[in-house]
Design an enzyme around this catalytic site. Structure first.
Site, PDB file in Angstrom:
ATOM      1  N   HIS A  39       0.873  -1.183   0.000  1.00 29.51           N
ATOM      2  CA  HIS A  39       0.000   0.000   0.000  1.00 29.51           C
ATOM      3  C   HIS A  39       0.911   1.235   0.000  1.00 29.51           C
ATOM      4  O   HIS A  39       2.014   1.188   0.530  1.00 29.51           O
ATOM      5  CB  HIS A  39      -0.840  -0.062   1.279  1.00 29.51           C
ATOM      6  CG  HIS A  39      -1.891   0.980   1.407  1.00 29.51           C
ATOM      7  ND1 HIS A  39      -1.621   2.258   1.838  1.00 29.51           N
ATOM      8  CD2 HIS A  39      -3.223   0.935   1.181  1.00 29.51           C
ATOM      9  CE1 HIS A  39      -2.751   2.948   1.879  1.00 29.51           C
ATOM     10  NE2 HIS A  39      -3.741   2.172   1.485  1.00 29.51           N
ATOM     11  N   ASP A  75       2.737  -4.482   7.910  1.00 31.27           N
ATOM     12  CA  ASP A  75       1.555  -3.646   7.715  1.00 31.27           C
ATOM     13  C   ASP A  75       0.339  -4.547   7.929  1.00 31.27           C
ATOM     14  O   ASP A  75      -0.047  -5.308   7.034  1.00 31.27           O
ATOM     15  CB  ASP A  75       1.583  -3.055   6.305  1.00 31.27           C
ATOM     16  CG  ASP A  75       0.284  -2.343   5.952  1.00 31.27           C
ATOM     17  OD1 ASP A  75      -0.686  -2.412   6.738  1.00 31.27           O
ATOM     18  OD2 ASP A  75       0.244  -1.705   4.880  1.00 31.27           O
ATOM     19  N   GLN A 118      -4.943  -4.678   7.228  1.00 28.06           N
ATOM     20  CA  GLN A 118      -6.054  -5.513   6.744  1.00 28.06           C
ATOM     21  C   GLN A 118      -6.157  -6.840   7.472  1.00 28.06           C
ATOM     22  O   GLN A 118      -7.013  -7.650   7.133  1.00 28.06           O
ATOM     23  CB  GLN A 118      -5.879  -5.783   5.230  1.00 28.06           C
ATOM     24  CG  GLN A 118      -5.976  -4.557   4.353  1.00 28.06           C
ATOM     25  CD  GLN A 118      -7.372  -3.964   4.294  1.00 28.06           C
ATOM     26  OE1 GLN A 118      -8.352  -4.628   4.631  1.00 28.06           O
ATOM     27  NE2 GLN A 118      -7.470  -2.711   3.895  1.00 28.06           N
ATOM     28  N   LYS A 129     -10.247   0.094  10.684  1.00 34.15           N
ATOM     29  CA  LYS A 129     -10.439  -1.081   9.830  1.00 34.15           C
ATOM     30  C   LYS A 129     -10.758  -2.327  10.656  1.00 34.15           C
ATOM     31  O   LYS A 129     -10.749  -3.439  10.146  1.00 34.15           O
ATOM     32  CB  LYS A 129      -9.178  -1.322   8.996  1.00 34.15           C
ATOM     33  CG  LYS A 129      -8.939  -0.220   7.948  1.00 34.15           C
ATOM     34  CD  LYS A 129      -7.804  -0.596   7.024  1.00 34.15           C
ATOM     35  CE  LYS A 129      -7.253   0.598   6.288  1.00 34.15           C
ATOM     36  NZ  LYS A 129      -8.020   0.927   5.067  1.00 34.15           N
ATOM     37  N   CYS A 147      -4.785   2.784  -3.504  1.00 29.34           N
ATOM     38  CA  CYS A 147      -3.468   3.157  -2.963  1.00 29.34           C
ATOM     39  C   CYS A 147      -2.414   2.127  -3.331  1.00 29.34           C
ATOM     40  O   CYS A 147      -1.565   1.773  -2.518  1.00 29.34           O
ATOM     41  CB  CYS A 147      -3.528   3.333  -1.448  1.00 29.34           C
ATOM     42  SG  CYS A 147      -4.400   4.807  -0.967  1.00 29.34           S
TER      43      CYS A 147
HETATM   44  C1  PLP Z   1      -2.846  -2.624   3.555  1.00 25.79           C
HETATM   45  C2  PLP Z   1      -3.023  -1.228   4.047  1.00 25.79           C
HETATM   46  N1  PLP Z   1      -1.980  -0.566   4.587  1.00 25.79           N
HETATM   47  C3  PLP Z   1      -2.098   0.668   5.068  1.00 25.79           C
HETATM   48  C4  PLP Z   1      -3.282   1.350   5.006  1.00 25.79           C
HETATM   49  C5  PLP Z   1      -3.355   2.729   5.552  1.00 25.79           C
HETATM   50  O1  PLP Z   1      -4.139   2.759   6.688  1.00 25.79           O
HETATM   51  P1  PLP Z   1      -4.629   4.186   7.255  1.00 25.79           P
HETATM   52  O2  PLP Z   1      -5.198   4.917   6.088  1.00 25.79           O
HETATM   53  O3  PLP Z   1      -5.667   3.812   8.251  1.00 25.79           O
HETATM   54  O4  PLP Z   1      -3.453   4.852   7.841  1.00 25.79           O
HETATM   55  C6  PLP Z   1      -4.403   0.696   4.447  1.00 25.79           C
HETATM   56  C7  PLP Z   1      -5.722   1.337   4.336  1.00 25.79           C
HETATM   57  O5  PLP Z   1      -5.972   2.271   3.638  1.00 25.79           O
HETATM   58  C8  PLP Z   1      -4.259  -0.610   3.947  1.00 25.79           C
HETATM   59  O6  PLP Z   1      -5.290  -1.243   3.387  1.00 25.79           O
END
Ligand code: PLP
Ligand code: PLP
Lengths: 410, 151, 410, 151
Positions: free
Chosen positions: C123, C202, C205, C228, C367
């Site tokens: 991401h 990370d 998810q 999430k 993203c």
């Molecule tokens: C796999 C993954 N990493 C990172 C993020 C970033 O999370 P956040 O936007 O809550 O900081 C997301 C969600 O957008 C995601 O799906």
């Protein structure tokens, strides 16, 4: 005062409770303010009807959430009289906002020989980020002193001596969380402009308390915490002049702050998106906008007048009625913050005993360790008033302090 | 509602007003310090260790009545004790200020601190000086900060 | 499945609404999940009874708030099976957590010649912070590729080639937000340990979706978003091994992260306080802990099984019943994320039309721009399932996509 | 509920399926580009400018039906126009997609885009190609990104 002031306390459900068997008198507003029902309801409404991620979605819920989120930006711009919504960056609070400037602006623009000017009454949040920046860049810290004595006023006569052309940025507190002093922000910004220094105003204690107009003030950046102005915890904002925000590199990297990403490099989205990496604090941003409505319904002039009236009354009564008290800060033209030292009783003991009487005070260094040292104190007790406080609360404060003083003298 | 006099017993008020062994100890061979960054309590403890015995102990500092009185009581209770004895006394005190239970063996004047357990925010005040003294006696020079301790 | 699963949808008031005249089918859970009533209630309870600033206060409300805040840290440590609460740093979300590591750990420990290893399916939030760090330190980025084709699995055969001793840190996504792939985190962490590289997982998810045990996984850092996993927006956490957190310099400067401050320099508080500058997001942290209770009441094994069952069913039915569909990611052993391309219909048109049917999907690059390019796509549509979704939701999804496909073919 | 066929009129579907002037323009003396970072829409516009007249215009790119059809319609409507005329046409279009009001002077085939106004998230799709073309014609080489525009 307008009709919104009637029955005001009923808007704050938390105030209606007993603490240690006594009705709560909440006088810790400089730490955080309470939230009116309308702000709490904004949160529950969001989570019960509209919750979705913003910006990247085109389904109905996501459009509603995005719309409310961006409307909150417009609301905040109007609240501060910014030139456009794009000058508002939502952050986690004042501390986060100041770190944003110190990092994104600071690392790019400061070098050895440059000077960062602060004042001796800064909160740790407007001191430590600059210390870290100074260490990274080789720039020097310099302090505008306060005048000797207990009024805690800035020694403006020293300003020409410390605000020299080497000063590239001048970061100062608008309203002191310890002294109750209201600094002449517009005057300080004008002086900084003359030597070509940018200004960062720590408005944590002023934004929800006084009328505040960033253009009239003439500041370059201004940092705000939502939780100190009837909004939720975890949200705040940074106002920045658009041209400055546009020129700055990003702060955090992640989703939403990019215009395009390749495996090896990325291009940034324009401000303010550039500074809002990741999913923002959507619900709390929306609730913060609601808090701004609430404050404007009351009228910020009236809130300031109310705070000042209570502070002046508290100052006068404590001085007259509580033996051995030493009150910090000016006697007049002050915010709702009243810090004091009770002779022979440590602030912790004051607060513990007051809590037994249902009166919530704060004791300690108030994130102001260097200032405390300067004043020859290690800690103080603090009563801080806000819009829902009353003269009856001052009665309770005075009688409680009298009791404490007697107990320890006894 | 807890009774305030339970926390601020006359023993406490007395030791707060007239702390015992409140001085620099010229003969000290160990010095310890502690602080409570959240409120500014600050203490320095001087220990004269002979073998594993605390021959003498004094303190200086500023802080609330609980921290001052507890440090003052600490000097009276640890003087002349071996480190092992001192640790046992502290264990009893710690139990008392966290649970309110006074140890079976007589805690003597320390029992005045039993009321602290009803004020969880103040437990750290009561243990600060003890931590600093025991650390100093055991040769650990790191300043004690209440954030690094779990009490 | 236990009793908590009965009447589960009633716990989510938002699901009970019409969108464009049709009952809402919310399939945008990878963007953000909905919140159960107990989480919303935790917020309102906090603001109606306990709201106060934490840590520095010793009056009753402040003690209650501090207690609940630190209990939330214990709760989170237990949720992830961390060794102690001190390994949990509360942040604004996954993006913030990863930036914390890239800044506080990265600047201190990386130099020219070092390599940061990522995967091709990261991401933006787990890519851009490392790009910025690489630029600051002169370290190089390297990517573990995915295998050719649409399954999106990591090409583990390449691991020995890219995970060389120059790799100082290996940051990878646990569950892909685009492909639904579940990466073998423990295996990747073990391989990294062999070459002396730290790992950053990370887990945006995965945390609310699968059983997750940081010690069994063997990671050094793990980043999580509350929103999430049934928690509020604006809050998340970073797990970090205590020894690493202790050795790291601070991230942001401000109140609460210091042990002492002087005008010219400061000393840091021990971790985790060192990384929590300023007033934290108290209410949302407390509500996040409540979300963890909620998820554990359901059981994370059961949630994972539920997600996987729905994803497998959706995969099979879409494949069989929607003409011209191309589904990304593996057919089995996947999370609840199902991304697809509908031949001749742009993802935006899919999402707009589905929204007219009350079905909330997401369309775009998720993203994941570089991954999209690699797959030869500029965007996909995505349906993502969570614990409150049902087989009936899949019926609606299938019939809606059939309608869209027909409309555009028509 | 809005009728989907209001947004996806047959004109739109037709232009999406068979975009007109979808090619590189070898004679172009101006090139503009635009992207919508939130969804990945991407467009390149080629303009042959003669004096202040858009003698020819074409585009290439990828994106949703609205953006593709609108860009295709854009090429038909701007070809042969002066920059001033082009801007006036765009102003009418912009008003239409934001308010739903079709300008008094006939918007001809552009009226097919009127339904967009009921889908605020899609307005940027409808204006992307136009922005890129006008910027190119006016000699502004900065790529258009929908985030920098207020529509
Ligand atoms: C796999 C993954 N990493 C990172 C993020 C970033 O999370 P956040 O936007 O809550 O900081 C997301 C969600 O957008 C995601 O799906
Ligand atoms: C004057 C001042 N500046 C900065 C801060 C820091 O604000 P926050 O903790 O909300 O980031 C505070 C409050 O603690 C404050 O009173």
């Amino acid at each position: 005062m307008n009709a919104a002031w009637k029955n005001l306390r009923a808007d704050f459900p938390i105030l209606d409770q007993q603490v240690n068997g006594k009705p709560l008198v909440y006088l810790d507003n400089a730490a955080t303010t309470q939230k009116p029902s309308c702000v709490i309801d904004a949160l529950t409404h969001y989570y019960r009807r509209d919750n979705a991620n913003v910006h990247r979605g085109i389904h109905t819920l996501s459009m509603r959430a995005t719309d409310a989120y961006e409307k909150a930006r417009e609301r905040a711009a109007k609240f501060l009289n910014a030139a456009e919504p794009g000058e508002i960056v939502f952050t986690a609070g004042t501390t986060d906002s100041i770190n944003l400037v110190a990092n994104a602006w600071g690392d790019e623009n400061l070098k050895k020989g440059d000077v960062i000017l602060l004042t001796e009454m800064e909160h740790h949040s407007n001191m430590v980020p600059w210390q870290l920046l100074a260490r990274r860049t080789g720039a020097k810290l310099r302090y505008l002193p306060i005048v000797a004595g207990d009024t805690g006023l800035l020694d403006l006569a020293q300003l020409p001596k410390v605000l020299t052309p080497e000063v590239k940025i001048f970061a100062f507190i608008h309203v002191s969380n310890t002294l109750g002093v209201i600094n002449p922000a517009a005057e300080l910004c004008a002086a900084a402009k003359k030597v070509g220094a940018l200004t960062v105003v720590d408005a944590a204690q002023s934004t929800g308390h006084l009328p505040l107009d960033v253009r009239a003030m003439g500041c370059d950046f201004l940092a705000v915490s939502g939780h100190k102005m009837c909004g939720p915890t975890g949200v705040g904002l940074l106002y920045g002049r658009k041209a400055l925000l546009d020129a700055m590199p990003p702060y955090r990297g992640g989703g939403s702050m990019i215009s395009s990403v390749d495996y090896l490099e990325s291009k940034w989205a324009p401000a303010p998106a550039k500074f809002e990496a990741g999913t923002p604090n959507i619900a709390d941003v929306i609730a913060l906008a609601r808090a701004m409505d609430f404050l404007d319904d009351l009228g910020r002039e009236d809130i300031a007048a109310h705070d000042e009236k209570l502070a002046a009354l508290a100052y006068a009564r404590l001085q007259a009625e509580v033996p051995g008290i030493r009150i910090l800060g000016p006697a007049h033209h002050r915010s709702g913050v009243v810090s004091f030292d009770l002779k022979g009783v440590h602030a912790h003991d004051v607060v513990t005993m007051a809590d037994q009487e249902g009166v919530a005070l704060r004791g300690g260094h108030h994130c102001n360790q260097p200032l405390m040292k300067k004043l020859g104190l290690s800690s103080t007790s603090r009563a801080s008033f806000y819009l829902y406080n009353t003269e009856a609360d001052i009665d309770r404060l005075v009688s409680t302090l009298q009791k404490i003083s007697k107990f320890f003298a006894g | 509602m807890h009774d305030l006099t339970e926390l601020y017993q006359s023993v406490i008020l007395d030791h707060n007003r007239r702390p015992r062994n409140y001085s620099v100890l010229p003969a000290a061979n160990r010095v310890g310090s502690g602080n409570n960054p959240m409120c500014g309590d600050q203490i320095t403890v001087y220990v004269k260790l002979e073998g594993d015995r605390i021959a003498d102990v004094s303190f200086q500092g500023s802080g609330c009545a609980i921290s001052q009185a507890s440090a003052s009581l600490m000097t009276l209770n640890l003087k002349g004790r071996t480190i092992a004895e001192a640790e046992a006394i502290y264990a009893g005190l710690h139990k008392m200020v966290t649970t309110g239970k006074v140890a079976e063996d007589d805690m003597s004047d320390l029992a005045a601190l039993a009321g602290v357990h009803q004020f969880p925010a103040r437990i750290k005040c009561a243990t600060l000086g003890w931590h600093a003294a025991l650390n100093a006696a055991k040769g650990d020079a790191t300043p004690v900060t209440t954030e690094r301790t779990s009490d």
